[in-house]
Design an enzyme around this catalytic site. Structure first.
Site, PDB file in Angstrom:
ATOM      1  CG  PHE A 106     108.816-108.793  27.291  1.00 46.07           C
ATOM      2  CD1 PHE A 106     109.576-107.634  27.249  1.00 46.07           C
ATOM      3  CD2 PHE A 106     108.009-109.080  26.201  1.00 46.07           C
ATOM      4  CE1 PHE A 106     109.546-106.794  26.144  1.00 46.07           C
ATOM      5  CE2 PHE A 106     107.968-108.248  25.097  1.00 46.07           C
ATOM      6  CZ  PHE A 106     108.731-107.097  25.072  1.00 46.07           C
ATOM      7  CE  LYS A 107     105.485-104.365  24.920  1.00 45.73           C
ATOM      8  NZ  LYS A 107     105.112-105.704  24.375  1.00 45.73           N
ATOM      9  CG  ASP A 108     104.432-107.216  33.875  1.00 46.89           C
ATOM     10  OD1 ASP A 108     103.737-106.194  33.702  1.00 46.89           O
ATOM     11  OD2 ASP A 108     103.949-108.367  33.891  1.00 46.89           O
TER      12      ASP A 108
END
Ligand SMILES: *Cc1c(COP(=O)(O)O)cnc(C)c1O
Length: 436
Positions: A106-108
């Site tokens: 999710f850090k993308d």
């Protein structure tokens, strides 16, 4: 948009400076002065919106005219290029898959949006911005991919030689273009020390525009609120039921972003904070005492955090109204914590029941989702699946006792050639490298 420091509400900063600086000078965290409710017009068009359109509407409300509409629309369109689909397990259990971006986590979302914002705020500077990142492995991959080919931005990643996994190293060293990797003959702390010294070096900062890509930058948090809306939008077709989000948590950035979405008017019943044995927040919710402690290594290692950095934001969010911060918080957030043995058991159970494979972080969340639904039988819950199971290939294959499919973008990394400059942890060498 104006932000204040969690350490001092009178310390106010406009959005561009907060994004470029990352941290307030008093070492607090930036919080939006106002988190406005979305206008009625938003909800009328909401069912048909795409993710970039949701991103535009939500950030427009938050930024309050700080960035002209057309520019902001472009930022959202370029940043939000991968989907956030909801996978239905049964009538009560849904999984929001946040791993369809370049680094499979999710850090993308945060990294891409921050890159676009920084590029935008740097557009008139007449000089490239150089982002320095020290990484112990994982976050570096998302940042590298996030800034890849972003105009006006150079990225220098420092990582400790031999101390990141082979796959992580490939994520850092194979992009090329504007992303350069430094393989430091030392520890992660050595890498971090080099970066810190660079920021304090006036001779260097006069010659170069430097910034960091800190995980607590407000520009990473804001886009994480978009996908709560996106998930809810997909659930509209599933009928009307109280909806709760379950968040596998470490530094609690993802959960804090959900709180933002809620204050903007998204009808979220509860937030569930799911942790591994690093359970400072579930303990706080139970006892009212915040007792940080050293972290322990677990299977869900991106959640091995003993003193979550976003807790200060959560406290600020729930303070100031009637009653105590603790009471306000536990009315909205329920905490659950699980061991590695329970995590493994849950991964096998979910595969058997639904032929669906969770990664260890998602499995911690699934277990919390089940516990929550047992007490709230009329509700439905959306689990945020924070990473693709193939990111933790060895553990997942050992636990499930069979091979699993590896997405192409991960598999193809193995055949790419590593390009990195080796360096001793010596500041004058690092400085010479930056200036060359
Ligand atoms: C970073 C990360 C988390 C923890 O997210 P926070 O926002 O720090 O709570 C959970 N799962 C995965 C896979 C992560 O990479």
């Amino acid at each position: 948009m104006i932000l204040y420091s969690t350490r001092n509400p009178r310390e106010k900063t406009p959005l561009d400076i907060a994004v470029m600086r990352g941290l307030p000078p008093d070492n607090g965290l930036y919080m939006p002065e106002e988190i406005p409710e979305l206008p009625t017009a938003f909800w009328q068009t909401f069912p048909e919106m795409s993710l970039p359109e949701i991103g535009f509407a939500v950030s427009k409300a938050l930024f309050q005219g700080f960035i002209p509409d057309e520019d902001l629309r472009g930022i959202c369109k370029r940043a939000l290029t991968f989907p956030a689909p909801v996978h239905k397990l049964d009538d009560q259990r849904y999984v929001l898959e946040l791993y369809h971006g370049p680094s499979l986590a999710f850090k993308d979302f945060g990294a891409r949006f921050m890159a676009e914002l920084m590029s935008y705020f740097n557009r008139d500077a007449g000089q490239d911005l150089t982002i320095l990142v020290a990484t112990s492995g994982d976050t570096g991959g998302a940042v590298a991919a996030g800034f890849y080919q972003t105009p006006g931005i150079e990225v220098v990643i420092l990582y400790p030689s031999g101390k990141v996994s082979p796959l992580q190293e490939k994520q850092l060293t194979t992009l090329g273009h504007n992303v350069r990797a430094l393989e430091v003959d030392g520890t992660f702390d050595d890498c971090q020390a080099l970066v810190k010294q660079a920021f304090l070096d006036e001779e260097l900062t006069q010659k170069m525009r430097l910034s960091s890509a800190n995980s607590i930058n407000i520009a990473r948090l804001i886009p994480q609120s978009f996908y709560y809306f996106e998930a809810y939008r997909q659930l509209l077709a599933e009928g009307d039921r109280p909806t709760t989000f379950v968040v596998p948590s470490g530094n609690f950035g993802n959960l804090t972003a959900g709180l933002f979405a809620r204050r903007m008017g998204l009808p979220i019943e509860h937030m569930v904070a799911a942790t591994n044995i690093n359970d400072v927040v579930p303990r706080y919710l139970k006892s009212g005492k915040y007792a940080p402690k050293p972290s322990h290594r677990t299977l869900s290692n991106a959640m091995d955090v003993g003193d979550p950095s976003n807790f200060a934001r959560m406290e600020n969010y729930f303070s100031g109204t009637d009653g105590s911060t603790w009471n306000n918080m536990r009315e909205h957030i329920l905490g659950y914590a699980y061991t590695d043995a329970q995590t493994e058991e849950t991964m096998r159970e979910v595969e058997q029941k639904f032929t669906y494979i969770l990664d260890p972080h998602g499995a911690v969340g699934y277990r919390a989702m089940d516990a929550y639904l047992a007490n709230h039988p009329d509700h439905r819950a959306v689990l945020l699946e924070t990473a693709h199971p193939a990111k933790f290939l060895e553990d997942v294959e050992r636990i499930l006792d069979h091979a699993i499919e590896v997405p192409k973008r991960l598999a193809s990394l193995r055949n790419k050639t590593k390009v990195a400059t080796e360096m001793n942890p010596v500041y004058k060498d690092f400085k010479r490298y930056l200036l060359s």
